[in-house]
Design an enzyme around this catalytic site. Sequence first.
Site, PDB file in Angstrom:
ATOM      1  N   ASP A  55      -1.259  -0.983   5.830  1.00 48.03           N
ATOM      2  CA  ASP A  55      -1.317  -0.087   7.626  1.00 48.03           C
ATOM      3  C   ASP A  55      -2.730   0.686   7.959  1.00 48.03           C
ATOM      4  O   ASP A  55      -3.038   0.448   8.739  1.00 48.03           O
ATOM      5  CB  ASP A  55      -0.062   0.838   7.381  1.00 48.03           C
ATOM      6  N   ASP A  64       0.376  -1.417  -0.018  1.00 49.64           N
ATOM      7  CA  ASP A  64       0.241   0.316   0.010  1.00 49.64           C
ATOM      8  C   ASP A  64       1.098   1.018   0.218  1.00 49.64           C
ATOM      9  O   ASP A  64       1.923   1.041   0.176  1.00 49.64           O
ATOM     10  CB  ASP A  64      -0.785  -0.189   1.066  1.00 49.64           C
TER      11      ASP A  64
END
Length: 643
Positions: free
Chosen positions: A536, A335
């Site tokens: 996250d 990500d």
Amino acid sequence: MTSKQKRWRNRIIIALVLFVVVYLVAETGLIASLVGQDAALYVEFALFLIPYLTAGYDVLIKAAKNIVHGNAMDECFLMTVATLGAFALVLFPDTEPHMAEGAAVMLFYQVGELFQSYAVGKSRKSIADMMDIAPEFANIMVDGKLTQVDPYEVSPGDEIVVKPGERIPLDGVVLQGSSQLDTAALTGESAPRHVEPGADVISGCVNLSGALTVRVTKPFEDSTVSRILELVENASEKKARTENFITRFARVYTPIVVAAAVLLAVVPPLAGAGAWSDWILRGLTFLVVSCPCALVISVPLSFFGGIGGASRLGILVKGSNYLEALSKVDTVVFDKTGTLTTGTFEVTHVLPAAEGDRARLIDFAAHAETFSNHPVALAVRNACTNEGGAIDNTRVGSAEEIGGMGVSARIDGHAVLAGNEKLMAKHAVPCEAPDAEGTVVHVAVDGRYLGCLVVADAVKPDAAQAIAGLREAGVKRTVMLTGDKTHVAQAVASRLGIDEVHAELLPQNKVEQVERLLDETAQRTGSKGTLAFVGDGINDAPVLTRADVGIAMGAMGSDAAIEAADIVLMDDKPTNIARAIRVSRKTMGIVWQNIVFALGVKLVILVLAALGIANMWLAVFGDVGVAILAILNAMRAMSVRKM
């Protein structure tokens, strides 16, 4: 070394001294000269029983209990049968006495067991250090006095006081005070972290210098320290395929070798192929060698050492199965926001139109953005304070936010414009677009162009190093998936050297991309390679679950991401991904070294024992010696500081 281990060690030392004394007395012929040759054998039998029982009485008791409970086939049973059998050869006067070997086997077996206990204890210590982060109390103000209460009794919104030297008991936000925090137990970082009002703090850190007043944001059961302790406690339950194989192998292997030893001791003498004493000795030697101690001990110890070593780096692995899977990773998917970038806007470039205008440019931009709550405005104001400036609201006469363009303000009597190119064009102020990725804030004062600031989600300082480290670790492919704009994502990917980027994705699109990448990885590697996803955010939880190995940024990551992940990086540093892979590959290398070494040596000595070439002393090396060497090798998994 624990008190129990010290008592165990002292008992072994006493048994060893007694054994040496008895052995020397027997070898010098002193016993025979005192009691006669015929009685000497039985006196030696009694004397060697003393160090034997001193060293191994607990092994005999455990073997007896296991037999009563129907769980006989373990190393205690093998040691008991083999050593008592060696003593029982006294019933065959035509053979050489083997009481010394029987006592020695038990003695050295206990040395190996003590060594194993010490090794496991040392491996557990790195995890036990992690367990010490659990706070014992929290300080709250009651009737004007600080009172210690159980952290479970504190609710979100309550205010707690953390004195210097105390652990922060719950996650929260600093309201008053500034201090340095020791985060080593959580992140592996030796450098203290500075905190001041407004800073987030996580439970388990040690407050080093100043008193802090903290507003609690999570109940204790949902705090960082609780999640970590739960991960550590549950790690041993999730075994790797290799570890499960060894456990199953030992369960099948032990009954087979016991049966083989019995056949070896009984069938040849019944067939007239030699004396009973000779074949019984071969069977006993076969039993000693066949004990699977080295495998049963060293393989789990290697995984445990790897998990413990990783925890010292601030890398929490939820089980040895994930450590094994991580060792095979050849594709890493990231990500972007909060993983490769900081997740917060900041001014990355200050570009004044004329030399000497830098300070004025930042000052006017910050004051123009004084009353805006936009993240870009906050980044501009932070840039001013970071360079030693101060925001004085009284200098701002008026401020008007112009939708989609920026801000028009009156500062110190000057007409100030701060916004995009459309705002500059509307007021006929010529400007140039900078060659930098991010949101550009152009600034003009009294119609004169002063310059611009570029605001962007800054790339983490170690992100480029992380990608390079993955390549050095053998990762073949790196991919970035993000919901951000395509041009921003491509700029970050190009800067970091990422192979492939997919932008403007919704959470479900990320799952689809990971599914595609998993199929491509399987086709390319023949199902040998695995894919790891690093994220996250809460929207990363589905992808973390779908990947072969899910890695979450733990310090600031969302609870959902941490729960869904298999591995948690407590310091949020992407460079630790490559370190985690190196730890896993080193651990798996040690595991297979121990398997090949233990089985190879045992196979050779088992054949020699069956042929009557190997004696009981060689059998001791084949069992205890191999186990000790395997344990020493397994302990290398705990050494991770240079990785």
